[in-house]
Write a protein that holds these residues in place. Structure first.
Motif, PDB file in Angstrom:
ATOM      1  N   GLY A  62       0.806  -1.095   0.326  1.00 14.45           N
ATOM      2  CA  GLY A  62      -0.274  -0.162   0.246  1.00 14.45           C
ATOM      3  C   GLY A  62       0.991   0.381   0.349  1.00 14.45           C
ATOM      4  N   LYS A  63      -0.016   2.539  -0.294  1.00 17.19           N
ATOM      5  CA  LYS A  63       0.773   3.680  -0.452  1.00 17.19           C
ATOM      6  C   LYS A  63       2.638   3.642  -1.233  1.00 17.19           C
ATOM      7  N   TRP A  64       2.369   2.811  -2.045  1.00 13.71           N
ATOM      8  CA  TRP A  64       3.691   2.820  -3.238  1.00 13.71           C
ATOM      9  C   TRP A  64       3.934   3.809  -3.752  1.00 13.71           C
ATOM     10  N   ASP A  65       5.131   4.743  -4.051  1.00 19.43           N
ATOM     11  CA  ASP A  65       5.485   5.926  -4.849  1.00 19.43           C
ATOM     12  C   ASP A  65       5.980   5.046  -5.565  1.00 19.43           C
ATOM     13  N   VAL A  66       5.440   4.832  -7.175  1.00 18.84           N
ATOM     14  CA  VAL A  66       5.641   4.041  -7.906  1.00 18.84           C
ATOM     15  C   VAL A  66       7.191   5.482  -8.340  1.00 18.84           C
ATOM     16  N   ASP A  67       6.878   6.861  -8.174  1.00 18.88           N
ATOM     17  CA  ASP A  67       7.339   7.511  -9.382  1.00 18.88           C
ATOM     18  C   ASP A  67       9.302   7.540  -8.877  1.00 18.88           C
ATOM     19  N   ALA A  68       9.060   7.489  -7.303  1.00 17.55           N
ATOM     20  CA  ALA A  68      10.594   6.854  -6.498  1.00 17.55           C
ATOM     21  C   ALA A  68      10.840   5.851  -6.753  1.00 17.55           C
ATOM     22  N   PHE A  69      10.078   4.652  -7.880  1.00 18.96           N
ATOM     23  CA  PHE A  69      10.876   3.505  -7.703  1.00 18.96           C
ATOM     24  C   PHE A  69      11.385   4.003  -9.153  1.00 18.96           C
ATOM     25  N   LEU A  70      10.227   3.675 -10.018  1.00 19.39           N
ATOM     26  CA  LEU A  70      11.584   4.565 -11.771  1.00 19.39           C
ATOM     27  C   LEU A  70      12.107   4.813 -11.166  1.00 19.39           C
ATOM     28  N   LYS A  71      12.579   6.723 -10.126  1.00 18.38           N
ATOM     29  CA  LYS A  71      13.537   7.065 -11.051  1.00 18.38           C
ATOM     30  C   LYS A  71      14.912   6.942  -9.946  1.00 18.38           C
ATOM     31  N   ARG A  72      14.182   5.581  -8.670  1.00 17.37           N
ATOM     32  CA  ARG A  72      15.431   5.265  -8.128  1.00 17.37           C
ATOM     33  C   ARG A  72      15.945   3.639  -9.062  1.00 17.37           C
ATOM     34  N   VAL A  73      15.772   3.331 -10.121  1.00 16.27           N
ATOM     35  CA  VAL A  73      15.868   1.924 -10.933  1.00 16.27           C
ATOM     36  C   VAL A  73      16.091   2.511 -12.129  1.00 16.27           C
ATOM     37  N   GLY A  74      15.934   3.715 -12.605  1.00 16.44           N
ATOM     38  CA  GLY A  74      16.561   4.358 -13.908  1.00 16.44           C
ATOM     39  C   GLY A  74      15.962   4.304 -15.435  1.00 16.44           C
ATOM     40  N   LEU A  75      14.092   3.705 -15.058  1.00 18.97           N
ATOM     41  CA  LEU A  75      13.030   3.689 -15.469  1.00 18.97           C
ATOM     42  C   LEU A  75      12.745   5.197 -16.409  1.00 18.97           C
ATOM     43  N   GLY A  76      12.110   5.048 -18.073  1.00 17.59           N
ATOM     44  CA  GLY A  76      12.013   6.590 -18.032  1.00 17.59           C
ATOM     45  C   GLY A  76      10.386   6.125 -18.271  1.00 17.59           C
ATOM     46  N   ALA A  77      10.275   6.704 -19.129  1.00 17.35           N
ATOM     47  CA  ALA A  77       8.414   6.945 -19.381  1.00 17.35           C
ATOM     48  C   ALA A  77       8.018   5.753 -19.811  1.00 17.35           C
ATOM     49  N   PRO A  78       6.702   4.999 -19.631  1.00 12.30           N
ATOM     50  CA  PRO A  78       6.459   3.390 -19.831  1.00 12.30           C
ATOM     51  C   PRO A  78       6.366   3.161 -22.013  1.00 12.30           C
ATOM     52  N   VAL A  79       6.517   2.313 -22.186  1.00  6.26           N
ATOM     53  CA  VAL A  79       6.495   2.516 -23.875  1.00  6.26           C
ATOM     54  C   VAL A  79       5.110   2.308 -24.011  1.00  6.26           C
ATOM     55  N   ALA A  80       4.112   1.905 -23.021  1.00 11.13           N
ATOM     56  CA  ALA A  80       3.088   1.124 -23.337  1.00 11.13           C
ATOM     57  C   ALA A  80       2.300   0.774 -22.027  1.00 11.13           C
ATOM     58  N   THR A  81       0.907   1.595 -22.024  1.00  9.22           N
ATOM     59  CA  THR A  81       0.305   1.672 -20.598  1.00  9.22           C
ATOM     60  C   THR A  81      -1.293   1.349 -21.538  1.00  9.22           C
ATOM     61  N   LEU A  82      -1.938   0.265 -20.073  1.00  5.58           N
ATOM     62  CA  LEU A  82      -3.321  -0.186 -20.502  1.00  5.58           C
ATOM     63  C   LEU A  82      -4.041  -0.368 -19.056  1.00  5.58           C
ATOM     64  N   GLN A  83      -5.439   0.360 -18.767  1.00  8.22           N
ATOM     65  CA  GLN A  83      -6.100  -0.379 -17.686  1.00  8.22           C
ATOM     66  C   GLN A  83      -7.377  -0.408 -18.154  1.00  8.22           C
ATOM     67  N   TYR A  84      -7.736  -0.950 -16.807  1.00  2.00           N
ATOM     68  CA  TYR A  84      -9.214  -0.939 -16.890  1.00  2.00           C
ATOM     69  C   TYR A  84      -9.338  -0.417 -15.451  1.00  2.00           C
ATOM     70  N   LEU A  85     -11.158  -0.315 -15.245  1.00  6.53           N
ATOM     71  CA  LEU A  85     -12.177   0.045 -14.495  1.00  6.53           C
ATOM     72  C   LEU A  85     -12.686  -1.462 -13.399  1.00  6.53           C
ATOM     73  N   THR A  86     -12.684  -1.235 -12.166  1.00  6.75           N
ATOM     74  CA  THR A  86     -14.095  -2.290 -12.312  1.00  6.75           C
ATOM     75  C   THR A  86     -14.137  -2.489 -10.628  1.00  6.75           C
ATOM     76  N   GLN A  87     -15.040  -2.212  -9.985  1.00  6.11           N
ATOM     77  CA  GLN A  87     -15.839  -2.105  -8.891  1.00  6.11           C
ATOM     78  C   GLN A  87     -16.609  -3.369  -7.822  1.00  6.11           C
ATOM     79  N   ASN A  88     -15.941  -3.481  -6.822  1.00  8.39           N
ATOM     80  CA  ASN A  88     -16.639  -4.439  -6.171  1.00  8.39           C
ATOM     81  C   ASN A  88     -18.122  -5.406  -6.473  1.00  8.39           C
ATOM     82  N   TYR A  89     -17.551  -6.481  -7.057  1.00 16.07           N
ATOM     83  CA  TYR A  89     -18.571  -7.724  -7.269  1.00 16.07           C
ATOM     84  C   TYR A  89     -19.899  -7.235  -7.083  1.00 16.07           C
ATOM     85  N   ARG A  90     -19.722  -7.169  -6.052  1.00 13.29           N
ATOM     86  CA  ARG A  90     -21.182  -7.061  -5.112  1.00 13.29           C
ATOM     87  C   ARG A  90     -21.801  -6.161  -5.246  1.00 13.29           C
ATOM     88  N   ASP A  91     -20.985  -4.908  -5.487  1.00 10.32           N
ATOM     89  CA  ASP A  91     -21.723  -3.681  -5.419  1.00 10.32           C
ATOM     90  C   ASP A  91     -22.181  -3.297  -6.462  1.00 10.32           C
TER      91      ASP A  91
END
Length: 194
Positions: free
Chosen positions: A165-194
């Motif tokens: 939880g509360k993972w600082d992605v930007d700090a991780f990417l900077k620390r390991v030397g990764l630049g901008a992503p070459v590809a991105t994808l996302q989906y949205l979902t909610q709790n299946y009982r809602d």
């Protein structure tokens, strides 16, 4: 600001729009997140563009299906890649921070395996399926693929290993030397009982 900060800032702005939404349609900002031709393949669902998971598949994606296949036809056979999956909406909506829930992290992925829809690499964080809490609205599950520099040592700190939880992605990417992503994808979902 790091390369991920701009993507996350855009995503954070979108977050507040979906916190109480009951629509099954993407906003223009959510739809624009997907770039580069990445595909996420579950047993009954091949995701090649940003979408809202259909209601009849939400329970399966949360409780039944294992890690998806990842397909990237533009992968360079001689390169290595890093795959990051996060939920930027897992934080408190009352006090949003630029941090995410870490769902999956794989480094050293061979370009040849991505071209076959497989993940062959070093798993740094096992896949955790999307499980948004009840009554928390829609959550975005974002996949980002980065080209891994030849000399990069992609690892997690002890703190990052102990808590997702509360993972600082930007700090991780900077620390390991990764630049901008070459590809991105996302989906949205909610709790299946809602």
């Amino acid at each position: 600001m790091g390369p991920w900060t701009h993507v996350l800032a855009l995503s954070l702005a979108v977050c507040l729009c979906h916190s109480e939404s009951t629509q099954d349609k993407l906003s223009t900002l959510d739809a624009s997140f997907c770039k580069g031709g990445l595909e996420v393949i579950y047993p009954e669902l091949d995701i090649s563009e940003c979408l809202v998971i259909p209601k009849h598949l939400r329970e399966k994606i949360s409780t039944s299906w294992k890690a998806p296949g990842i397909y990237f036809s533009a992968a360079n056979k001689k390169k290595l890649y890093v795959l990051v999956m996060v939920d930027p909406d897992a934080k408190s909506r009352a006090n949003p921070e630029l941090a995410c829930w870490q769902h999956w992290l794989v480094a050293d992925i061979q370009g040849t395996s991505l071209r076959k829809g497989e993940i062959k690499g070093t798993t740094l964080a096992d896949y955790r399926p999307p499980t948004p809490p009840s009554k928390s609205g829609f959550h975005r599950y974002q996949f980002m693929l980065f080209e891994q520099p030849a000399d990069a040592q992609v690892t997690l700190t002890e703190e990052e290993k102990s808590y997702r939880g509360k993972w600082d992605v930007d700090a991780f990417l900077k620390r390991v030397g990764l630049g901008a992503p070459v590809a991105t994808l996302q989906y949205l979902t909610q709790n299946y009982r809602d």
